[in-house]
Scaffold this active site. Structure first.
Site, mmCIF file in Angstrom:
data_model
loop_
_atom_site.group_PDB
_atom_site.id
_atom_site.type_symbol
_atom_site.label_atom_id
_atom_site.label_comp_id
_atom_site.label_asym_id
_atom_site.label_seq_id
_atom_site.Cartn_x
_atom_site.Cartn_y
_atom_site.Cartn_z
ATOM 1 N N ASP A 207 72.699 85.130 64.694
ATOM 2 C CA ASP A 207 71.398 85.130 65.365
ATOM 3 C C ASP A 207 71.465 84.369 66.692
ATOM 4 O O ASP A 207 72.041 83.276 66.752
ATOM 5 C CB ASP A 207 70.383 84.457 64.426
ATOM 6 N N GLU A 258 90.920 82.946 57.758
ATOM 7 C CA GLU A 258 91.425 82.360 56.501
ATOM 8 C C GLU A 258 91.332 83.370 55.366
ATOM 9 O O GLU A 258 91.883 83.166 54.301
ATOM 10 C CB GLU A 258 90.583 81.123 56.114
HETATM 11 C C1 NOJ Z 1 66.472 86.986 66.594
HETATM 12 C C2 NOJ Z 1 65.935 87.546 65.329
HETATM 13 O O1 NOJ Z 1 66.342 88.874 65.192
HETATM 14 C C3 NOJ Z 1 64.441 87.386 65.405
HETATM 15 O O2 NOJ Z 1 63.794 88.079 64.363
HETATM 16 C C4 NOJ Z 1 64.124 85.927 65.394
HETATM 17 O O3 NOJ Z 1 62.722 85.764 65.574
HETATM 18 C C5 NOJ Z 1 64.842 85.181 66.516
HETATM 19 N N1 NOJ Z 1 66.216 85.584 66.634
HETATM 20 C C6 NOJ Z 1 64.824 83.703 66.267
HETATM 21 O O4 NOJ Z 1 65.654 83.367 65.187
#
Ligand code: NOJ
Length: 561
Positions: A207, A258
């Site tokens: 993310d 790993e």
């Molecule tokens: C990207 C994620 O896909 C989204 O849903 C989220 O709100 C933001 N990152 C923050 O984590």
């Protein structure tokens, strides 16, 4: 015959199905989807013909941002199940030949994470605060934020904690940003990667992969612009896409390697495409999302550069690219393609505006959106690289634009004022319809159950899985047929070459790929108003019936020769 998933580098050309767990299937009847719900529907997922599932976060979370606010990275939210349920789900997936990818959220934790609670308790200058980004406020008593940075969800990116210090949150206030200059943070995430890899996970989706490294010290904080811009790369951007972020992923690569086969990761980084290759290299994550298709309108002169950019990205990274039409953050593409198609920048404005006004500001032409969505799928599935599908697109779901404001869960809707801002992303996160005749469309398995966490519209009945099962012409059957042909013809040898087919006008995108059985697959997509001829050969699939042997507008066909 070799299948894609028999290869150690299966992820290079995989079809990955994104499960948004809270909205997929609810096995225990509490109105929230759960892991046992995913296990129960593994047969459905496998029958679709995908190589892997990617699960959005299912970790303990106060759900301030749909689970992207993680309170414990190495457990399952009790509302969504347990670690045993997770193990069962992985076993069911692997038993069905489906790989499992989980979501890692390293830029921020939940404000309910034990580290953050400890940081609040411990006070300024403590090692607990060093795991996050605390800074003194400006003004005589620290009553002003350290600078004018804005959160991606609206409002200031700094939150005061009452003792003169403020913490940074690039997203919701309940999502404090971690301090990646602190070795403890590195250590903890290595532990998390091993924890899930040891439990059999095949890969990770990372993310906001481009935000981890930050520069808050090279100049006074209030000397930075209020909006450093996510897509303005380089040394001079204090928050996004900084060069040091790559050290983190080189470190993660050691962990991935790993394992046998090595784990892979796909980074989410909404940055200029020319800057994505390093994340995707084999020294780092292996892949990065290419959102160019998702950003493009249904227009040949936007789709063609989007495809070219994806291919160029693969070239630069020495890996493969990814193709995405929809995910849990963007309005569903069957709706986008049914709205007026105007040039990109305005298009996003238009789609947001349309959502904000409960879908009343423009006519959504659903038949046209559906027709184009079918064509888009075929165009996308023939391309070299991985395809990421979002749950519900195989049912041809549209965005649910008219969710009532008081039902909304997305922090985008909470932090911005009603009426002049964003309604948010809940319209693509409404719980899936499984059975047309049931009151919640079979989202919850038990007869007695709580209401689905977001209200489902009546028109979902026509898109329920059982209704589409019965109709060979449905979107579901179209996905199954197209995925089966892709698996049969395009992924066994690992060949990712593509040649453009000439002879068409600029309203047509036509390309050719070598097939695994030594022939060639030609994909022709017609964006124009007039029907066009197809090359000689066997028409394997067409998104709509051909007209006198010709491919009509808003349609795609695959021909093998
Ligand atoms: C990207 C994620 O896909 C989204 O849903 C989220 O709100 C933001 N990152 C923050 O984590």
């Amino acid at each position: 015959m070799t299948r894609n998933n028999d290869r150690a580098d299966w992820w290079r050309q995989a079809v990955v199905y994104q499960v948004y767990p809270r909205s997929f299937h609810d096995a225990n009847g509490d109105g929230l989807g759960d892991l046992r719900g995913v296990t129960a529907k593994m047969g459905y997922i496998a029958a679709l013909g995908v190589d892997a599932i990617w699960l959005s976060p299912f970790y303990p979370s106060p759900l301030a941002d749909g689970g992207y606010d993680v309170a414990d990275y190495r457990d399952v939210d009790p509302r969504l199940g347990s670690l045993e349920d997770f193990d069962e789900m992985v076993a069911a997936a692997h038993g069905a030949g489906v790989k499992v990818v989980v979501d890692i959220v390293p830029n921020h934790t939940s404000s309910e994470h034990p580290w953050f609670r400890a940081a609040l308790g411990a006070g300024p200058g403590s090692p607990e605060r060093e795991r996050y980004i605390f800074r003194p406020g400006r003004g005589e008593h620290g009553e002003l934020p350290p600078n004018g940075w804005r959160s991606c969800f609206g409002g200031p990116a700094w939150q005061p904690v009452g003792d003169g210090e403020w913490y940074l949150h690039l997203f919701a206030a309940e999502q404090p940003d971690l301090n990646w200059s602190n070795p403890e943070v590195h250590e903890d995430f290595r532990r998390t990667l091993r924890f899930w890899s040891d439990r059999g996970v095949d890969g990770f989706r990372v993310d906001v992969a481009h935000a981890l490294a930050k520069d808050l010290d090279s100049r006074p904080l209030d000397a930075w612009p209020d909006d450093p811009g996510q897509d303005r790369p380089g040394e001079d951007n204090p928050l996004w896409d900084r060069p040091e972020v790559h050290d983190i992923y080189r470190e993660w690569r050691q962990v991935f390697n790993e394992y046998e086969p090595a784990r892979f990761a796909v980074g989410e980084a909404w940055i200029v495409p020319e800057h994505q290759w390093r994340y995707a290299s084999m020294e780092e994550l292996g892949q990065v999302f290419n959102f160019e298709l998702a950003k493009a309108n249904w227009m040949a002169d936007e789709m063609r550069p989007a495809i070219e950019e994806g291919l160029a990205a693969a070239e630069r990274s020495g890996s493969t690219t990814t193709w995405v039409l929809s995910n849990h953050d963007v309005p569903r593409h069957a709706t986008r393609y049914g709205l007026p198609q105007v040039k990109s920048a305005e298009h996003h404005q238009l789609a947001n505006d349309w959502l904000l006004r409960d879908g009343r500001s423009y006519r959504e032409d659903r038949a046209l959106g559906t027709r184009r969505a079918r064509a888009a799928l075929l165009m996308e599935l023939g391309l070299p690289g991985s395809v990421y599908l979002y749950q519900g697109e195989e049912l041809g779901l549209f965005e649910v634009a008219d969710l009532p404001w008081d039902a909304l869960e997305d922090p985008q809707a909470r932090t911005t004022a009603h009426g002049d801002a964003l309604k948010g992303r809940d319209g693509c996160r409404v719980p899936l319809p499984w059975e047309a005749a049931r009151e919640d469309f079979g989202f919850s398995a038990p007869a007695e159950h709580a209401p689905a966490h977001l209200p489902q519209p009546a028109w979902f009945a026509g898109h329920a899985v059982d209704a589409e099962e019965r109709d060979q012409g449905s979107m579901l059957w179209f996905y199954r047929r197209a995925l089966a042909q892709r698996a049969r013809l395009l992924t066994a040898t690992g060949d990712t070459s593509l040649a453009w087919v000439s002879g068409y006008d600029d309203q047509v995108i036509a390309y050719e790929r070598p097939t695994d059985d030594g022939r060639a697959l030609v994909s022709v997509t017609n964006f124009g108003a007039h029907a066009v001829p197809l090359p000689e050969g066997e028409v394997l699939l067409a998104s709509v019936p051909l007209e006198g042997g010709l491919l009509p507008g808003d349609a795609c066909a695959w021909v093998v020769r």
